[in-house]
Design a protein around this motif. Structure first.
Motif, PDB file in Angstrom:
ATOM      1  N   ILE A 181       8.542  -2.012  -1.465  1.00 22.92           N
ATOM      2  CA  ILE A 181       7.820  -1.042  -0.662  1.00 22.92           C
ATOM      3  C   ILE A 181       7.738  -1.571   0.760  1.00 22.92           C
ATOM      4  N   GLN A 182       8.087  -0.733   1.728  1.00 23.57           N
ATOM      5  CA  GLN A 182       8.009  -1.080   3.142  1.00 23.57           C
ATOM      6  C   GLN A 182       6.583  -0.828   3.628  1.00 23.57           C
ATOM      7  N   ILE A 183       6.039  -1.747   4.436  1.00 26.03           N
ATOM      8  CA  ILE A 183       4.658  -1.633   4.908  1.00 26.03           C
ATOM      9  C   ILE A 183       4.634  -1.723   6.433  1.00 26.03           C
ATOM     10  N   LYS A 184       3.834  -0.835   7.045  1.00 24.81           N
ATOM     11  CA  LYS A 184       3.607  -0.870   8.493  1.00 24.81           C
ATOM     12  C   LYS A 184       2.103  -0.782   8.739  1.00 24.81           C
ATOM     13  N   VAL A 185       1.616  -1.627   9.650  1.00 24.73           N
ATOM     14  CA  VAL A 185       0.199  -1.651   9.994  1.00 24.73           C
ATOM     15  C   VAL A 185       0.098  -1.539  11.507  1.00 24.73           C
ATOM     16  N   PHE A 186      -0.817  -0.717  11.993  1.00 23.84           N
ATOM     17  CA  PHE A 186      -0.867  -0.398  13.413  1.00 23.84           C
ATOM     18  C   PHE A 186      -2.142  -0.874  14.108  1.00 23.84           C
ATOM     19  N   ALA A 187      -1.987  -1.102  15.417  1.00 22.76           N
ATOM     20  CA  ALA A 187      -3.068  -1.371  16.377  1.00 22.76           C
ATOM     21  C   ALA A 187      -3.944  -2.541  15.959  1.00 22.76           C
ATOM     22  N   ASN A 188      -5.263  -2.411  16.184  1.00 19.29           N
ATOM     23  CA  ASN A 188      -6.165  -3.532  15.914  1.00 19.29           C
ATOM     24  C   ASN A 188      -6.265  -3.862  14.430  1.00 19.29           C
ATOM     25  N   LEU A 189      -5.878  -2.955  13.568  1.00 25.22           N
ATOM     26  CA  LEU A 189      -5.842  -3.237  12.133  1.00 25.22           C
ATOM     27  C   LEU A 189      -4.799  -4.317  11.851  1.00 25.22           C
ATOM     28  N   ALA A 190      -3.650  -4.213  12.508  1.00 28.68           N
ATOM     29  CA  ALA A 190      -2.612  -5.236  12.372  1.00 28.68           C
ATOM     30  C   ALA A 190      -3.089  -6.561  12.948  1.00 28.68           C
ATOM     31  N   ASP A 191      -3.768  -6.500  14.069  1.00 25.60           N
ATOM     32  CA  ASP A 191      -4.294  -7.728  14.681  1.00 25.60           C
ATOM     33  C   ASP A 191      -5.270  -8.433  13.750  1.00 25.60           C
ATOM     34  N   SER A 192      -6.080  -7.658  13.035  1.00 27.11           N
ATOM     35  CA  SER A 192      -7.101  -8.255  12.172  1.00 27.11           C
ATOM     36  C   SER A 192      -6.508  -9.000  10.975  1.00 27.11           C
ATOM     37  N   ILE A 193      -5.307  -8.614  10.537  1.00 31.32           N
ATOM     38  CA  ILE A 193      -4.689  -9.318   9.396  1.00 31.32           C
ATOM     39  C   ILE A 193      -3.505 -10.184   9.824  1.00 31.32           C
ATOM     40  N   GLY A 194      -3.104 -10.077  11.097  1.00 32.14           N
ATOM     41  CA  GLY A 194      -2.031 -10.910  11.614  1.00 32.14           C
ATOM     42  C   GLY A 194      -0.636 -10.494  11.185  1.00 32.14           C
ATOM     43  N   LYS A 195      -0.482  -9.227  10.794  1.00 35.70           N
ATOM     44  CA  LYS A 195       0.833  -8.720  10.370  1.00 35.70           C
ATOM     45  C   LYS A 195       0.981  -7.277  10.823  1.00 35.70           C
ATOM     46  N   ARG A 196       2.197  -6.919  11.217  1.00 36.95           N
ATOM     47  CA  ARG A 196       2.487  -5.529  11.584  1.00 36.95           C
ATOM     48  C   ARG A 196       3.431  -4.854  10.595  1.00 36.95           C
ATOM     49  N   THR A 197       4.300  -5.612   9.977  1.00 34.61           N
ATOM     50  CA  THR A 197       5.244  -5.056   9.011  1.00 34.61           C
ATOM     51  C   THR A 197       5.416  -6.031   7.857  1.00 34.61           C
ATOM     52  N   GLY A 198       5.957  -5.516   6.786  1.00 36.10           N
ATOM     53  CA  GLY A 198       6.248  -6.377   5.658  1.00 36.10           C
ATOM     54  C   GLY A 198       6.895  -5.605   4.530  1.00 36.10           C
ATOM     55  N   ILE A 199       7.256  -6.331   3.519  1.00 39.46           N
ATOM     56  CA  ILE A 199       7.845  -5.761   2.306  1.00 39.46           C
ATOM     57  C   ILE A 199       7.137  -6.405   1.128  1.00 39.46           C
ATOM     58  N   MET A 200       6.761  -5.589   0.154  1.00 35.20           N
ATOM     59  CA  MET A 200       6.180  -6.116  -1.085  1.00 35.20           C
ATOM     60  C   MET A 200       6.990  -5.610  -2.253  1.00 35.20           C
ATOM     61  N   GLU A 201       7.096  -6.430  -3.254  1.00 38.20           N
ATOM     62  CA  GLU A 201       7.772  -6.027  -4.474  1.00 38.20           C
ATOM     63  C   GLU A 201       6.964  -4.945  -5.176  1.00 38.20           C
ATOM     64  N   TYR A 202       7.640  -3.952  -5.682  1.00 41.78           N
ATOM     65  CA  TYR A 202       6.979  -2.895  -6.443  1.00 41.78           C
ATOM     66  C   TYR A 202       6.655  -3.409  -7.834  1.00 41.78           C
ATOM     67  N   THR A 203       5.445  -3.108  -8.292  1.00 43.25           N
ATOM     68  CA  THR A 203       5.060  -3.369  -9.675  1.00 43.25           C
ATOM     69  C   THR A 203       4.404  -2.114 -10.237  1.00 43.25           C
ATOM     70  N   GLU A 204       4.544  -1.900 -11.515  1.00 41.86           N
ATOM     71  CA  GLU A 204       3.968  -0.736 -12.186  1.00 41.86           C
ATOM     72  C   GLU A 204       2.465  -0.692 -11.968  1.00 41.86           C
ATOM     73  N   GLY A 205       1.944   0.485 -11.640  1.00 37.76           N
ATOM     74  CA  GLY A 205       0.509   0.671 -11.465  1.00 37.76           C
ATOM     75  C   GLY A 205      -0.004   0.350 -10.068  1.00 37.76           C
ATOM     76  N   LEU A 206       0.883   0.039  -9.147  1.00 35.23           N
ATOM     77  CA  LEU A 206       0.488  -0.275  -7.774  1.00 35.23           C
ATOM     78  C   LEU A 206      -0.080   0.972  -7.099  1.00 35.23           C
ATOM     79  N   THR A 207      -1.222   0.820  -6.420  1.00 38.67           N
ATOM     80  CA  THR A 207      -1.830   1.919  -5.670  1.00 38.67           C
ATOM     81  C   THR A 207      -1.875   1.549  -4.194  1.00 38.67           C
ATOM     82  N   VAL A 208      -2.242   2.513  -3.374  1.00 38.93           N
ATOM     83  CA  VAL A 208      -2.365   2.264  -1.942  1.00 38.93           C
ATOM     84  C   VAL A 208      -3.339   1.109  -1.700  1.00 38.93           C
ATOM     85  N   GLU A 209      -4.501   1.147  -2.342  1.00 35.27           N
ATOM     86  CA  GLU A 209      -5.499   0.102  -2.110  1.00 35.27           C
ATOM     87  C   GLU A 209      -5.071  -1.251  -2.673  1.00 35.27           C
ATOM     88  N   SER A 210      -4.472  -1.275  -3.856  1.00 36.17           N
ATOM     89  CA  SER A 210      -4.054  -2.567  -4.407  1.00 36.17           C
ATOM     90  C   SER A 210      -2.924  -3.179  -3.583  1.00 36.17           C
TER      91      SER A 210
END
Length: 77
Positions: free
Chosen positions: A3-32
């Motif tokens: 799954i491709q991930i993009k984080v914008f503005a001060n939200l990205a600053d707060s976690i120190g990342k703007r983009t990333g990739i995570m492996e898909y796993t069964e049962g993954l939700t937006v919040e998880s």
């Protein structure tokens, strides 16, 4: 299977990342996905989420190949 991930503005600053990739796993939700990517216990209040350019809720399930974006709360006058 990922799954491709993009984080914008001060939200990205707060976690120190703007983009990333995570492996898909069964049962993954937006919040998880947020929890795993950001290292935070929960999605901050007011954050807007979009999956494949459509607004999404924290409990919405994800599929392999999705693109998810997180936007900070909108403020203004």
């Amino acid at each position: 299977m990922s799954i491709q991930i993009k984080v914008f503005a001060n939200l990205a600053d707060s976690i120190g990342k703007r983009t990333g990739i995570m492996e898909y796993t069964e049962g993954l939700t937006v919040e998880s996905l947020w929890q795993g990517f950001s290292g935070q216990d929960e999605l901050p209040n007011g954050v807007l989420c979009a999956v494949n350019f459509d607004y999404a809720e924290p409990g919405d399930p994800l599929k392999d190949g999705d693109e998810i974006a997180f936007f900070p709360p909108v403020t203004g006058g």
